[in-house]
Enzyme design. Structure first.
Site, short mmCIF file in Angstrom:
data_model
loop_
_atom_site.label_atom_id
_atom_site.label_comp_id
_atom_site.label_asym_id
_atom_site.label_seq_id
_atom_site.Cartn_x
_atom_site.Cartn_y
_atom_site.Cartn_z
N PRO A 2 0.82 -1.21 0.00
CA PRO A 2 0.00 0.00 0.00
C PRO A 2 0.86 1.26 0.00
CG PRO A 2 -0.24 -1.20 2.07
CD PRO A 2 0.68 -1.99 1.21
N GLU A 3 0.49 2.22 -0.80
CA GLU A 3 1.16 3.52 -0.80
C GLU A 3 0.22 4.54 -0.17
OE1 GLU A 3 3.58 4.96 -3.82
OE2 GLU A 3 4.20 3.02 -4.60
#
Ligand code: ZN
Length: 293
Positions: A2-3
């Site tokens: 996840p960013e």
């Protein structure tokens, strides 16, 4: 992994069920995630009200009525699942869950409202840690972090100052969390593409000799804002879809222009180039050598 936009989407998904709500009880189903849980982890959460659900870079920060802050990091594969009203959930819903998934449910928050928030993390690179609000600044995961890319404290002048004199590549500078916080490989590739700037360009070229920001710095800040906001919007729509189905938070489909598009035609209008990939600082860089200078 996840960013920032995914983490922001998770924050927005957790907010309605956690913010302003009291935590009735907490289950930890193993002794650790990436790190062991603190000995008093459950005791410091139970009975507390979450007064704010915030985010700094990729760290979720639940502010508790006690003055503690619960830090939560999704790591490589962490996600949350929300069931709003436990009493209303029929056993039939569980048929949709694979048993393998349930085996990776590591932390369960039972809210006094009846909502259940479950943290699932197959690879266990995520972590949770409670720190007193007064000690946040000293926290190693927050110390030295640069400005939030979507906050007012991040603009062309700040980016140029962060890059001034840097001999490293522009891509490496953008991945440096001291220059700007929370940007990862995907959105750096996308932002450089939209700004038509080469990932190999020397970072110092964002600043003029006087130290003032160059046009490149302005273009790049605009591009960073655009790629993050578009992804957060996409996450928002996935949130609306997911609420009606599984309640799962954390991942959604993006449409990237260059990332993972090696050998495809460059999507820039009028450009006849092809998307290329090369390894830079151990990570894949995707770019168009024709229109990124
Ligand atoms: Zn191109």
């Amino acid at each position: 992994m996840p960013e920032l936009p995914e983490v922001e989407t998770v924050r927005r998904g957790l907010q309605p069920v956690m913010e302003g709500q009291r935590i009735a009880s907490v289950e930890t189903r193993r002794h650790n995630l990436r790190f062991p849980f603190q000995k008093d982890f459950v005791g410091r959460l139970e009975g507390q009200t979450i007064v704010g659900m915030g985010r700094r870079a990729k760290l979720l920060m639940a502010e508790l009525s006690s003055g503690d802050v619960l830090l939560m990091h999704l790591g490589m594969s962490g996600s949350f699942r929300v069931v709003k009203h436990a009493a209303a959930t029929s056993p039939g819903h569980f048929h949709h869950e694979r048993s393998a998934d349930r085996a990776h449910d590591h932390v369960v928050f039972h809210m006094a409202s009846g909502a259940i928030v479950t943290f699932n993390d197959p690879r266990r690179f995520g972590y949770m840690k409670i720190v007193p609000h007064s000690e946040l600044e000293a926290e190693s995961f927050l110390r030295g972090l640069g400005p939030e890319p979507l906050s007012n404290s991040f603009d062309a002048a700040v980016l140029a100052a962060g890059c001034a004199g840097k001999k490293t590549s522009l891509k490496a500078a953008l991945l440096d969390q001291r220059v700007v916080a929370g940007l990862g490989n995907i959105y750096v590739c996308e932002a450089l593409f939209r700004a038509h700037l080469s990932p190999k360009r020397q970072a110092s070229t964002l600043a003029l000799r006087s130290g003032a920001p160059s046009d490149h710095a302005r273009r790049l800040v605009d591009a960073i804002h655009t790629v993050l906001n578009l992804a957060i919007e996409a996450g928002g729509s996935s949130l609306r879809d997911h609420r009606q189905t599984t309640g799962e938070l954390g991942y959604f489909q993006h449409s990237f222009r260059v990332y993972d598009r090696e050998d495809e035609k460059c999507p820039t209008k009028g450009c006849k180039g092809t998307i290329k990939r090369f390894t830079q600082n151990g990570r894949s860089t995707f770019w168009c050598p024709t229109c990124q200078k």
